[in-house]
Scaffold this motif. Structure first.
Motif, PDB file in Angstrom:
ATOM      1  N   LYS A   1      33.442  50.367  24.634  1.00 46.38           N
ATOM      2  CA  LYS A   1      33.452  49.474  25.794  1.00 46.38           C
ATOM      3  C   LYS A   1      33.347  50.287  27.062  1.00 46.38           C
ATOM      4  O   LYS A   1      34.117  51.207  27.272  1.00 46.38           O
ATOM      5  CB  LYS A   1      34.752  48.661  25.774  1.00 46.38           C
ATOM      6  CG  LYS A   1      34.893  47.707  26.943  1.00 46.38           C
ATOM      7  CD  LYS A   1      36.149  46.858  26.784  1.00 46.38           C
ATOM      8  CE  LYS A   1      37.392  47.663  27.056  1.00 46.38           C
ATOM      9  NZ  LYS A   1      38.609  46.832  27.101  1.00 46.38           N
ATOM     10  N   HIS A   2      32.427  49.957  27.904  1.00 46.07           N
ATOM     11  CA  HIS A   2      32.308  50.637  29.178  1.00 46.07           C
ATOM     12  C   HIS A   2      32.905  49.738  30.249  1.00 46.07           C
ATOM     13  O   HIS A   2      32.444  48.634  30.457  1.00 46.07           O
ATOM     14  CB  HIS A   2      30.829  50.922  29.492  1.00 46.07           C
ATOM     15  CG  HIS A   2      30.626  51.551  30.820  1.00 46.07           C
ATOM     16  ND1 HIS A   2      29.403  51.872  31.322  1.00 46.07           N
ATOM     17  CD2 HIS A   2      31.493  51.951  31.773  1.00 46.07           C
ATOM     18  CE1 HIS A   2      29.525  52.422  32.510  1.00 46.07           C
ATOM     19  NE2 HIS A   2      30.790  52.481  32.811  1.00 46.07           N
ATOM     20  N   LYS A   3      33.919  50.251  30.894  1.00 44.31           N
ATOM     21  CA  LYS A   3      34.611  49.388  31.861  1.00 44.31           C
ATOM     22  C   LYS A   3      34.600  50.033  33.227  1.00 44.31           C
ATOM     23  O   LYS A   3      34.963  51.187  33.380  1.00 44.31           O
ATOM     24  CB  LYS A   3      36.047  49.193  31.375  1.00 44.31           C
ATOM     25  CG  LYS A   3      36.843  48.205  32.149  1.00 44.31           C
ATOM     26  CD  LYS A   3      38.105  47.858  31.353  1.00 44.31           C
ATOM     27  CE  LYS A   3      38.962  46.886  32.152  1.00 44.31           C
ATOM     28  NZ  LYS A   3      39.909  46.191  31.310  1.00 44.31           N
ATOM     29  N   THR A   4      34.190  49.301  34.237  1.00 42.80           N
ATOM     30  CA  THR A   4      34.217  49.871  35.577  1.00 42.80           C
ATOM     31  C   THR A   4      34.980  48.977  36.535  1.00 42.80           C
ATOM     32  O   THR A   4      34.749  48.972  37.729  1.00 42.80           O
ATOM     33  CB  THR A   4      32.792  50.072  36.132  1.00 42.80           C
ATOM     34  OG1 THR A   4      32.134  48.797  36.100  1.00 42.80           O
ATOM     35  CG2 THR A   4      32.027  51.059  35.319  1.00 42.80           C
ATOM     36  N   GLU A   5      35.922  48.210  35.982  1.00 42.74           N
ATOM     37  CA  GLU A   5      36.694  47.325  36.847  1.00 42.74           C
ATOM     38  C   GLU A   5      37.552  48.147  37.788  1.00 42.74           C
ATOM     39  O   GLU A   5      38.219  49.073  37.368  1.00 42.74           O
ATOM     40  CB  GLU A   5      37.574  46.447  35.962  1.00 42.74           C
ATOM     41  CG  GLU A   5      38.305  45.355  36.696  1.00 42.74           C
ATOM     42  CD  GLU A   5      39.342  44.691  35.812  1.00 42.74           C
ATOM     43  OE1 GLU A   5      39.050  44.543  34.608  1.00 42.74           O
ATOM     44  OE2 GLU A   5      40.410  44.358  36.287  1.00 42.74           O
ATOM     45  N   LYS A   6      37.574  47.810  39.053  1.00 43.13           N
ATOM     46  CA  LYS A   6      38.375  48.580  39.996  1.00 43.13           C
ATOM     47  C   LYS A   6      39.815  48.083  39.991  1.00 43.13           C
ATOM     48  O   LYS A   6      40.087  46.940  40.269  1.00 43.13           O
ATOM     49  CB  LYS A   6      37.777  48.450  41.402  1.00 43.13           C
ATOM     50  CG  LYS A   6      36.370  49.022  41.456  1.00 43.13           C
ATOM     51  CD  LYS A   6      35.888  49.231  42.876  1.00 43.13           C
ATOM     52  CE  LYS A   6      34.424  49.617  42.900  1.00 43.13           C
ATOM     53  NZ  LYS A   6      34.154  50.856  42.186  1.00 43.13           N
ATOM     54  N   GLY A   7      40.735  48.991  39.649  1.00 46.73           N
ATOM     55  CA  GLY A   7      42.139  48.583  39.592  1.00 46.73           C
ATOM     56  C   GLY A   7      42.844  48.857  40.902  1.00 46.73           C
ATOM     57  O   GLY A   7      42.315  49.512  41.780  1.00 46.73           O
TER      58      GLY A   7
ATOM     59  N   ALA B   1      48.184  52.670  41.910  1.00 47.32           N
ATOM     60  CA  ALA B   1      49.473  52.613  41.226  1.00 47.32           C
ATOM     61  C   ALA B   1      50.598  52.863  42.216  1.00 47.32           C
ATOM     62  O   ALA B   1      50.472  53.689  43.102  1.00 47.32           O
ATOM     63  CB  ALA B   1      49.510  53.668  40.129  1.00 47.32           C
TER      64      ALA B   1
ATOM     65  N   VAL C   1      54.355  54.226  43.009  1.00 49.40           N
ATOM     66  CA  VAL C   1      55.406  55.077  42.461  1.00 49.40           C
ATOM     67  C   VAL C   1      56.626  54.187  42.300  1.00 49.40           C
ATOM     68  O   VAL C   1      56.902  53.354  43.145  1.00 49.40           O
ATOM     69  CB  VAL C   1      55.713  56.233  43.440  1.00 49.40           C
ATOM     70  CG1 VAL C   1      56.929  57.008  42.987  1.00 49.40           C
ATOM     71  CG2 VAL C   1      54.511  57.139  43.563  1.00 49.40           C
TER      72      VAL C   1
ATOM     73  N   LEU D   1      54.373  47.079  39.823  1.00 51.13           N
ATOM     74  CA  LEU D   1      54.027  48.048  38.799  1.00 51.13           C
ATOM     75  C   LEU D   1      52.569  47.885  38.418  1.00 51.13           C
ATOM     76  O   LEU D   1      52.071  46.776  38.337  1.00 51.13           O
ATOM     77  CB  LEU D   1      54.873  47.826  37.542  1.00 51.13           C
ATOM     78  CG  LEU D   1      56.342  48.188  37.601  1.00 51.13           C
ATOM     79  CD1 LEU D   1      56.997  47.865  36.275  1.00 51.13           C
ATOM     80  CD2 LEU D   1      56.516  49.656  37.933  1.00 51.13           C
ATOM     81  N   ASN D   2      51.894  48.981  38.185  1.00 51.42           N
ATOM     82  CA  ASN D   2      50.534  48.886  37.684  1.00 51.42           C
ATOM     83  C   ASN D   2      50.518  49.617  36.346  1.00 51.42           C
ATOM     84  O   ASN D   2      50.153  50.788  36.269  1.00 51.42           O
ATOM     85  CB  ASN D   2      49.565  49.530  38.679  1.00 51.42           C
ATOM     86  CG  ASN D   2      48.128  49.233  38.313  1.00 51.42           C
ATOM     87  OD1 ASN D   2      47.844  48.402  37.459  1.00 51.42           O
ATOM     88  ND2 ASN D   2      47.216  49.931  38.951  1.00 51.42           N
ATOM     89  N   VAL D   3      50.980  48.917  35.331  1.00 58.42           N
ATOM     90  CA  VAL D   3      51.149  49.528  34.019  1.00 58.42           C
ATOM     91  C   VAL D   3      49.797  49.846  33.389  1.00 58.42           C
ATOM     92  O   VAL D   3      48.906  49.006  33.329  1.00 58.42           O
ATOM     93  CB  VAL D   3      51.978  48.589  33.111  1.00 58.42           C
ATOM     94  CG1 VAL D   3      51.909  49.035  31.668  1.00 58.42           C
ATOM     95  CG2 VAL D   3      53.418  48.560  33.590  1.00 58.42           C
ATOM     96  N   ASP D   4      49.647  51.102  32.936  1.00 61.46           N
ATOM     97  CA  ASP D   4      48.376  51.516  32.339  1.00 61.46           C
ATOM     98  C   ASP D   4      48.278  51.097  30.884  1.00 61.46           C
ATOM     99  O   ASP D   4      47.226  50.699  30.405  1.00 61.46           O
ATOM    100  CB  ASP D   4      48.243  53.047  32.437  1.00 61.46           C
ATOM    101  CG  ASP D   4      48.150  53.502  33.876  1.00 61.46           C
ATOM    102  OD1 ASP D   4      49.059  54.200  34.342  1.00 61.46           O
ATOM    103  OD2 ASP D   4      47.158  53.131  34.533  1.00 61.46           O
ATOM    104  N   THR D   5      49.392  51.231  30.175  1.00 65.89           N
ATOM    105  CA  THR D   5      49.405  50.841  28.775  1.00 65.89           C
ATOM    106  C   THR D   5      50.858  50.680  28.361  1.00 65.89           C
ATOM    107  O   THR D   5      51.762  51.104  29.084  1.00 65.89           O
ATOM    108  CB  THR D   5      48.680  51.900  27.891  1.00 65.89           C
ATOM    109  OG1 THR D   5      48.510  51.384  26.574  1.00 65.89           O
ATOM    110  CG2 THR D   5      49.479  53.197  27.813  1.00 65.89           C
TER     111      THR D   5
ATOM    112  N   SER E   1      41.942  43.913  23.808  1.00 63.24           N
ATOM    113  CA  SER E   1      41.503  43.019  24.865  1.00 63.24           C
ATOM    114  C   SER E   1      40.810  41.792  24.290  1.00 63.24           C
ATOM    115  O   SER E   1      40.235  41.826  23.210  1.00 63.24           O
ATOM    116  CB  SER E   1      40.557  43.758  25.809  1.00 63.24           C
ATOM    117  OG  SER E   1      39.279  43.829  25.232  1.00 63.24           O
TER     118      SER E   1
END
Lengths: 325, 134
Positions: free
Chosen positions: B84-90, B93, B95, B106-110, B118
């Motif tokens: 999967k190629h993803k270029t969504e701009k997040g 993050a 602190v 929070l901007n949880v990565d995983t 997904s």
């Protein structure tokens, strides 16, 4: 090295290995090529260490138990040596010879069942990590007694995480992580220098719901819990983390135990050990190992965070039942 | 006003208008992407009807695309390979400063202790299996 179009651009790769879903997230132009190499690596390791692949090194060792030593790869030798080390440290709460038990209970198979007390008692006689005889020079492994079995289910994913991240680093990648069925291993920081934010699964919530989060650089975060793999019989729930001392699914008063360490192999093994040990014994184990931190979630929804990670852990508002202890 | 000044104004206006159009198109796409993902429905695939083989599935949701190849043997999925190629701009993050924080800070990565999958990937797998159902 890295000619990113924008700092936000990452590539996600998902695959299935070691019986679970794997997510690789890589911030780099050469992500595709590197992810493929990493995927081949975990496939290679699965073929060496799987309990379920007939000609894996683990199965060869198990089939030759009590008979002869088997030649093994350096990878397997390393993991076996490390396993014995964690068995010693945890006084046997972590023990890969519990493979015999995994067999009995049918863990991860379609034939899960509750074995009789007698079969459990006789199986316990075959559980002893000291019976794993390793020859580092010849690169061989032998199980002393006939019928003994090793299972690397509680440590192989950790090793795979370390090897995959090694491959990322070898190819100049400075921002990436891999999530192997919930075992997270990170490389560096996010491209903007901020730490990775790793959520902690809510044991009672839907998949992906987290009760809090840990921020880390270059560390692994691995959680052991009783809420994912289990079966029910006569209204009793039997989870998949068997206590090598009792022979039954562990009952330590914990819903989950998370370990944060530099090595994913260490985080994997220690999280299993402390989940089986419980809060008190688990804390002693964690405090006795350098560079390891933990978050315990107890059955009555208490959250205990060790000193070293306190400043990098936060509970999420709204999880009213979870509180710090 | 001389021609030069008018020229500058014309160019500037064009630039602003183009910028505004670009931004609105981006947000329209973002909205469409969100609607696509929210609206994903799965066909119920009966694995017993899927023959042995490897099947490809594709699903496009503008910012995220998934191509998968699913291998089925004896009515069981034995392999799933996908890219999967993803270029969504997040978002940037945050602190974590306090001990109890609002979820949106929070901007949880995983998530540790749970697998990710997904919706787009699952849909692509679904499509692959449907193509193998005969």
């Amino acid at each position: 090295m890295n000619n990113l179009v924008t700092d936000d651009e990452y590539f996600d790769f998902e695959s299935y290995h070691m019986g679970t879903h794997i997510l690789q997230r890589i911030y780099s132009q050469n992500a595709a090529a590197v992810a493929t190499l990493a995927e081949q690596e975990i496939e290679r390791l699965e073929n060496l260490m799987s309990f379920f692949i007939d000609d894996s090194e683990v199965c060869r060792i198990n089939n030759s138990a009590g008979i002869r030593a088997e030649s093994i790869s350096h990878d397997t030798l390393y993991v076996l040596n490390k396993s014995k080390q964690y068995s010693k440290l945890s006084s046997g709460r972590f023990d890969i010879t519990a493979g015999k038990l995994a067999d009995l209970w049918g863990v991860f198979t379609k034939h899960e069942c509750v074995p009789s007390k007698e079969t459990v008692v006789s199986a316990l006689k075959l559980i002893d990590y000291e019976d794993i005889i390793l020859n580092d020079r010849e690169c061989t492994a032998k199980l002393l007694k006939h019928g003994q079995k090793i299972d690397l289910g509680a440590i192989a994913k950790g090793y795979a995480g370390d090897k995959m991240c090694e491959i990322y680093k070898q190819h100049g990648i400075t921002s990436a992580f891999v999530n192997i069925g919930g075992n997270v291993m990170t490389v560096g920081s996010k491209p903007d220098g901020t730490p990775w934010c790793i959520g902690l699964q809510n044991p009672d919530g839907a998949r992906g719901e987290y009760i809090g989060a840990i921020s880390v650089y270059n560390k692994s975060v691995v959680t052991s819990g009783d809420y994912v793999r289990y079966f029910e019989m006569d209204n009793i729930r039997y989870h998949h983390i068997l206590d090598p001392i009792t022979g039954y699914p562990s009952e330590s008063g914990l819903k989950s135990a998370t370990v944060i360490a530099k090595s994913s192999l260490e985080a994997d093994a220690v999280s299993t050990a402390i989940f089986v040990s419980g809060l008190e014994e688990g804390l002693r184990l964690v405090n006795g190992i350098n560079g390891v931190d933990a978050v315990f979630i107890t059955k009555d929804n208490g959250v205990y965070v060790t000193e070293g990670i306190k400043d990098n852990f936060a509970l999420v508002e709204g999880n009213n039942k979870y509180r710090y202890i | 006003m001389n021609k030069f000044k008018m020229g500058i104004i014309a160019v500037s206006c064009t630039a602003v208008v183009c910028g505004a159009i670009y931004v609105s198109i981006y947000f329209m796409k973002l909205n469409k992407y969100k609607n696509i993902v929210a609206g994903i429905k799965y066909d119920t695939v009966d694995l017993l009807k899927v023959k042995d083989g490897t099947f490809k599935g594709s699903f496009d949701a503008i910012f995220v695309g998934a191509d998968v190849s699913v291998t089925v043997k004896d009515h069981k999925i034995t392999d799933i390979k996908l890219l999967k190629h993803k270029t969504e701009k997040g978002q940037k993050a945050e602190v974590i400063p306090e001990k109890v924080v609002q979820a949106q800070s929070l901007n949880v990565d995983t998530v540790s202790g749970a697998t990710n999958s997904s919706k787009v990937i699952l849909k692509a797998i679904d499509i692959a299996l449907v193509s193998g159902e005969k």
